[in-house]
Design a protein around this motif. Structure first.
Motif, PDB file in Angstrom:
ATOM      1  N   THR A  84      -1.042  -0.609   4.483  1.00 22.33           N
ATOM      2  CA  THR A  84      -2.017   0.489   4.443  1.00 22.33           C
ATOM      3  C   THR A  84      -2.740   0.379   3.101  1.00 22.33           C
ATOM      4  O   THR A  84      -2.414   1.081   2.151  1.00 22.33           O
ATOM      5  N   GLY A  90       0.820  -1.205   0.000  1.00 19.67           N
ATOM      6  CA  GLY A  90       0.000   0.000   0.000  1.00 19.67           C
ATOM      7  C   GLY A  90       0.852   1.251   0.000  1.00 19.67           C
ATOM      8  O   GLY A  90       0.632   2.177   0.780  1.00 19.67           O
ATOM      9  N   THR A 124      -6.498  -0.263   2.867  1.00 19.57           N
ATOM     10  CA  THR A 124      -7.956  -0.094   2.833  1.00 19.57           C
ATOM     11  C   THR A 124      -8.443   0.595   4.098  1.00 19.57           C
ATOM     12  O   THR A 124      -7.782   0.559   5.138  1.00 19.57           O
ATOM     13  N   GLU A 125      -9.615   1.239   4.007  1.00 16.87           N
ATOM     14  CA  GLU A 125     -10.331   1.710   5.194  1.00 16.87           C
ATOM     15  C   GLU A 125     -11.679   1.006   5.301  1.00 16.87           C
ATOM     16  O   GLU A 125     -12.516   1.386   6.108  1.00 16.87           O
ATOM     17  N   ASN A 178      -7.728  -4.364  13.591  1.00 14.10           N
ATOM     18  CA  ASN A 178      -7.203  -4.674  12.254  1.00 14.10           C
ATOM     19  C   ASN A 178      -6.300  -5.902  12.231  1.00 14.10           C
ATOM     20  O   ASN A 178      -6.372  -6.707  11.292  1.00 14.10           O
ATOM     21  N   ASP A 236      -3.991  -0.134   8.806  1.00 15.23           N
ATOM     22  CA  ASP A 236      -5.208   0.381   8.206  1.00 15.23           C
ATOM     23  C   ASP A 236      -6.169   0.881   9.269  1.00 15.23           C
ATOM     24  O   ASP A 236      -6.170   0.411  10.411  1.00 15.23           O
ATOM     25  N   ASN A 237      -7.006   1.814   8.879  1.00 14.62           N
ATOM     26  CA  ASN A 237      -7.945   2.446   9.796  1.00 14.62           C
ATOM     27  C   ASN A 237      -9.164   1.549  10.000  1.00 14.62           C
ATOM     28  O   ASN A 237     -10.285   1.879   9.625  1.00 14.62           O
ATOM     29  N   SER A 279      -0.987  -4.627  10.444  1.00 14.36           N
ATOM     30  CA  SER A 279      -1.917  -3.778   9.722  1.00 14.36           C
ATOM     31  C   SER A 279      -1.852  -2.371  10.291  1.00 14.36           C
ATOM     32  O   SER A 279      -1.932  -2.176  11.499  1.00 14.36           O
ATOM     33  N   TYR A 320     -10.609  -6.093   4.343  1.00 15.16           N
ATOM     34  CA  TYR A 320      -9.632  -6.855   3.576  1.00 15.16           C
ATOM     35  C   TYR A 320     -10.356  -7.858   2.683  1.00 15.16           C
ATOM     36  O   TYR A 320     -11.371  -8.447   3.073  1.00 15.16           O
ATOM     37  N   HIS A 322       1.814   6.127   4.074  1.00 17.71           N
ATOM     38  CA  HIS A 322       2.952   5.321   4.510  1.00 17.71           C
ATOM     39  C   HIS A 322       4.242   6.132   4.469  1.00 17.71           C
ATOM     40  O   HIS A 322       5.071   6.058   5.386  1.00 17.71           O
TER      41      HIS A 322
END
Length: 480
Positions: A129, A36, A131-132, A169, A164-165, A162, A135, A41
């Motif tokens: 990083t 990502g 997806t929000e 996660n 990710d937001n 992870s 997965y 990042h």
């Protein structure tokens, strides 16, 4: 003008004030695979890894993997992974040349290279990083293919973090990998379960999309052409669960400023309810009042007061994160940062999906306890006014929301009739839950503030809200 590259760095053809990667990049082998590759990042995890490399820990160089887009990955490759980061705060701007990204590739174009990198002996960590939302199977297949190759080679497991937001996660990613692996090979699934670590984490830093202005500013500062320059704020957080393949990694990360904790959930909840919840309230007010950015909004004394009151008196009593007052003050300082140019309409988007996550838990808890919910009622009334899709100067705006067209139609159908608007828009269980319409205190409060906003305008209604709060406090404390 020379293009940024490792050769330029080796020649020291850069201003002495620029913070440089002072470690032997050409001798490093990536120890981190990041999926990502993007602005966030590069302004967050890569900066942490850069600090670890500066401290002499050579295990944290990054292979940055873009999932589909080739443009950034290829531009970084032409610059030997180097890029300029502008860090802006109330104290001014400073510049850093980040060197942690040693190489790049694109997963959609080079899946076999990603698989080989996951299975490389030097790889210790895999960060994401991507997806929000959630997965998916394509990501799971890529991860499991790499882990299968790693298992077949007789290598140890990875810490797969992870960033990710997504709440929980690490656990969600772990379960996805185990389910995918089990469908292929139960032995592989057992190896992943026993040899790999999937810590939960929470990350935070506002990183606007890179613009031509960033590139121009970087060129003016460095005298170099940097196609990958970007900007961010001074504030950053990375809170990660103490769960690593190598337990010593916790101390290393902590030395670089990462918060290593036993439970990430209190930090997630504080971010969601204080940062994100306040952001939604600010954005809705700004959209209605015709204020373009978050900084423009909090420059308004009444809006700033409202957000401080919302966080301090309504949200914080339900939270367990340590140091909440300092966290609140840091958020207010971030909101006021004009360099971020955070657009209110961008933040107000998808409000029908955000409100249930950002406001509803606090609202339900406080209603059940008979506690004050007036600021949230005011916020709900602002949301209803926002759905008319025009500001108080009569300028129309688009509502970006999967339910936007339907909600806008409801708001316009009942325009000017506060009780009917409240009854119709609170009767949306996906947003407000099932029980709120039956709570007369809540319905009455939302209706009162919507009527005030309709009659006076949002600014005047907010001033009345603030004055009423002061009167209430004076009465409560026996003052007249």
């Amino acid at each position: 003008m020379r293009a940024l590259s490792q050769t330029v760095l080796d020649d020291r053809a850069v201003p002495p004030s620029l913070h440089l990667p002072d470690y032997p990049r050409s001798a490093l082998v990536p120890g981190v695979l990041h999926l990502g590759l993007g602005a966030f990042h590069r302004a967050h995890q890569a900066v942490v890894f850069d600090a670890l490399l500066q401290a002499g820990d050579t295990r944290w160089g990054v292979l940055g993997v873009a999932m589909r887009s080739t443009e950034l990955a290829d531009a970084l490759a032409r610059q030997d992974g180097l890029y300029t980061l502008q860090i802006a705060s109330a104290e001014g701007r400073r510049w850093q040349l980040v060197g942690a990204v040693l190489d790049t590739c694109v997963a959609a174009r080079e899946p076999d290279r990603v698989t080989a990198a996951i299975a490389a002996p030097a790889t210790r960590w895999l960060t994401l990083t991507v997806t929000e939302k959630a997965y998916g199977p394509v990501l799971a297949a890529q991860l499991v293919a790499g882990l299968a190759a790693r298992h077949a080679a007789g290598l140890g497991g990875l810490t797969i973090a992870s960033c990710d937001n997504l709440s929980g996660n690490g656990g969600k990613l772990r379960q996805l990998c185990l389910d995918t692996a089990a469908a292929l090979d139960t032995v592989l699934a057992q190896w992943i379960e026993s040899h790999c670590a999937f810590p939960d984490s929470m990350v935070d830093r506002i990183v606007p999309a890179a613009t031509a202005q960033h590139r121009e500013d970087a060129a003016r500062m460095t005298g170099l052409d940097d196609a990958c320059a970007l900007g961010t704020e001074a504030f950053w957080e990375w809170v990660i669960e103490r769960h690593f393949v190598d337990p010593a990694d916790g101390a290393a990360l902590a030395a670089a400023g990462v918060q290593v904790v036993e439970d990430v959930r209190p930090f997630e909840e504080a971010k969601l309810r204080m940062l994100n919840g306040s952001h939604t309230a600010i954005a809705l007010m700004g959209a209605v009042m015709g204020l373009p950015t978050v900084a423009d909004c909090v420059a308004n004394a009444d809006i700033r007061w409202f957000v401080h009151h919302l966080m301090t008196d309504i949200v914080m009593p339900q939270l367990q994160r340590p140091g909440l007052p300092a966290y609140r003050d840091a958020l207010l300082a971030r909101f006021a940062n004009p360099d971020l140019r955070h657009k209110v309409h961008q933040i107000a988007s998808d409000s029908s999906l955000k409100i249930p996550l950002r406001w509803l838990p606090t609202l339900q808890t406080r209603l059940a306890a008979g506690a004050d919910v007036e600021p949230l009622a005011f916020g709900a009334a602002v949301w209803m006014r926002y759905l008319l899709a025009e500001d108080e100067q009569g300028q129309p705006y688009a509502i970006s929301d999967p339910a936007g067209e339907r909600l806008q139609a409801i708001a316009r159908r009942h325009r000017g009739d506060a009780p009917a608007t409240v009854a119709a828009l609170l009767r949306q269980p996906a947003i407000w839950g099932e029980a709120l319409l039956a709570n007369p205190r809540w319905v009455s409060s939302v209706g009162f503030w919507l009527e005030r906003i309709q009659a006076l305008g949002l600014g005047a209604a907010l001033a009345q809200f603030k004055a009423g709060h002061a009167t209430h406090l004076n009465t409560e404390h026996g003052n007249t």
